[in-house]
Scaffold this motif. Structure first.
Motif, mmCIF file in Angstrom:
data_model
loop_
_atom_site.group_PDB
_atom_site.id
_atom_site.type_symbol
_atom_site.label_atom_id
_atom_site.label_comp_id
_atom_site.label_asym_id
_atom_site.label_seq_id
_atom_site.Cartn_x
_atom_site.Cartn_y
_atom_site.Cartn_z
ATOM 1 N N TYR A 18 0.846 -1.201 0.000
ATOM 2 C CA TYR A 18 0.000 0.000 0.000
ATOM 3 C C TYR A 18 0.877 1.246 0.000
ATOM 4 C CZ TYR A 18 -3.869 3.051 1.495
ATOM 5 O OH TYR A 18 -4.828 4.034 1.585
ATOM 6 N N ILE A 24 -2.841 3.878 -3.062
ATOM 7 C CA ILE A 24 -2.858 2.892 -4.150
ATOM 8 C C ILE A 24 -2.145 1.619 -3.671
ATOM 9 C CG2 ILE A 24 -2.996 4.457 -6.154
ATOM 10 C CD1 ILE A 24 0.042 4.476 -6.298
ATOM 11 N N TYR A 25 -2.496 0.489 -4.263
ATOM 12 C CA TYR A 25 -1.776 -0.766 -4.025
ATOM 13 C C TYR A 25 -0.898 -1.022 -5.238
ATOM 14 C CZ TYR A 25 -4.122 -2.374 0.238
ATOM 15 O OH TYR A 25 -4.569 -2.513 1.535
ATOM 16 N N SER A 35 -6.086 1.589 -7.675
ATOM 17 C CA SER A 35 -6.474 2.714 -6.816
ATOM 18 C C SER A 35 -7.406 2.211 -5.716
ATOM 19 C CB SER A 35 -7.173 3.810 -7.629
ATOM 20 O OG SER A 35 -8.503 3.437 -7.928
ATOM 21 N N GLU B 70 -8.613 10.433 -7.572
ATOM 22 C CA GLU B 70 -8.215 9.021 -7.624
ATOM 23 C C GLU B 70 -6.705 8.931 -7.852
ATOM 24 O OE1 GLU B 70 -10.290 6.786 -10.598
ATOM 25 O OE2 GLU B 70 -10.058 4.916 -9.490
ATOM 26 N N GLY B 71 -6.037 8.133 -7.039
ATOM 27 C CA GLY B 71 -4.581 8.049 -7.125
ATOM 28 C C GLY B 71 -3.903 9.215 -6.430
ATOM 29 N N HIS B 180 -6.468 2.791 5.176
ATOM 30 C CA HIS B 180 -5.993 1.404 5.243
ATOM 31 C C HIS B 180 -6.990 0.546 6.031
ATOM 32 C CE1 HIS B 180 -3.338 -2.005 6.022
ATOM 33 N NE2 HIS B 180 -2.590 -1.547 5.033
#
Lengths: 82, 210
Positions: A18, A24-25, A35, B70-71, B180
């Motif tokens: 991560y 993002i992974y 994403s 996003e990102g 996470h």
């Protein structure tokens, strides 16, 4: 196990890590980037399929919900190259 | 000539809109305090609420907008697509309520005031969709800056304040920690414990008053 944790397990088993700042992974070997939003919005089955999918190019492959522009790709690739 | 970055454009925008953001925060805080005056007169000795306002600082606002993409990345090819006025919480008011059973009463008083606003029940606990309330919209007299109002159980709100400081203020790169799954699981455990504490406290208080 809730869906998010299940997907996280799938990704970690496949050696994805991560990236905290970009959420993002990434997997440097298969050169794939997922994403957070894409992971949230797709099922575990889709995720597994994406992980198995062949990355035909030598370049990073982005799994995002929205189309990713070259500028965004370049910035993320630059960060990953550091 | 070197073109300015999107971050720098947004920083400039921040200081242009700052007076309006401050005004919206002050206005919302005053309006909410006024609406709750009658409630304050009939609170039981152990019940309380606190109303406070804050404005998002410049770097937090720019970072929040970036993280929302996003990102976590601004698209340099589309600099005009980004504006800090897209953020829903540039000006924010928080109402902390103890015990949590009083949250619905506070919400019912304030809900009329925000009937044109977008309601977004916070669902702080995964199992409890309406454990807190959040609204965003425009304050009267300003249709550019969004204000946000949160009505939250006090213990939960104070915990979230510490969490926000640790994950959002300390270092920009820690923001991703909040998304996470491991962090979310632990956060849920803390929130459940706080909710249980309040429920037990209130149950014992009510038994004691019989």
């Amino acid at each position: 196990m809730n869906a998010s944790l299940e997907k996280k397990k799938i990704l970690e088993t496949e050696n994805y890590s991560y990236h905290f700042d970009r959420a993002i992974y990434i997997n440097r070997e298969s050169k794939k980037i997922f994403s957070f939003e894409y992971i949230e919005d797709n099922s575990s089955a889709v995720l597994k399929q994406d992980i198995l999918e062949e990355n035909e190019n030598d370049d990073w492959k982005f799994y995002f919900n929205s189309p990713v522009s070259e500028s965004v790709k370049n910035e993320i690739k630059g960060i990953l190259a550091r | 000539m070197i073109e300015r970055s999107i971050d720098d454009r947004l920083r400039e925008e921040y200081f242009k809109i700052l007076p309006n953001v401050k005004r919206v925060a002050s206005q919302l805080e005053a309006e909410i305090k006024f609406k709750l005056i009658n409630l304050s007169k009939r609170l039981k000795s152990y019940e309380r609420y606190e109303v406070s306002s804050r404005i998002k600082d410049c770097e937090s606002a720019v970072e929040k907008l970036r993280q929302d993409q996003e990102g976590g990345t601004f698209d340099k090819e589309k600099p005009d697509e980004y504006s800090l006025t897209q953020l829903h919480d540039l000006a924010g008011v928080r109402v902390l309520v103890f015990p949590r059973a009083l949250v619905d009463e506070v919400n019912n008083i304030l809900i009329e005031h925000f009937e044109d606003w977008t309601s977004n029940p916070m669902g702080i606990l995964d199992s409890d969709a309406n454990s807190a309330y959040k609204y965003y919209g425009h304050a009267s007299g300003d249709n550019t800056i969004y204000g946000e109002v949160q009505i939250t159980p006090m213990l939960t709100g104070l915990f979230l304040g510490v969490e926000h400081f640790a994950l959002y203020k300390a270092k920009p790169k820690y923001k991703g920690v909040a998304k996470h799954p491991d962090m979310n699981e632990e956060k849920q455990n803390v929130l459940k414990a706080l909710a249980t504490f309040e429920d037990t406290f209130e149950k014992l208080i009510l038994e004691n008053e019989k």
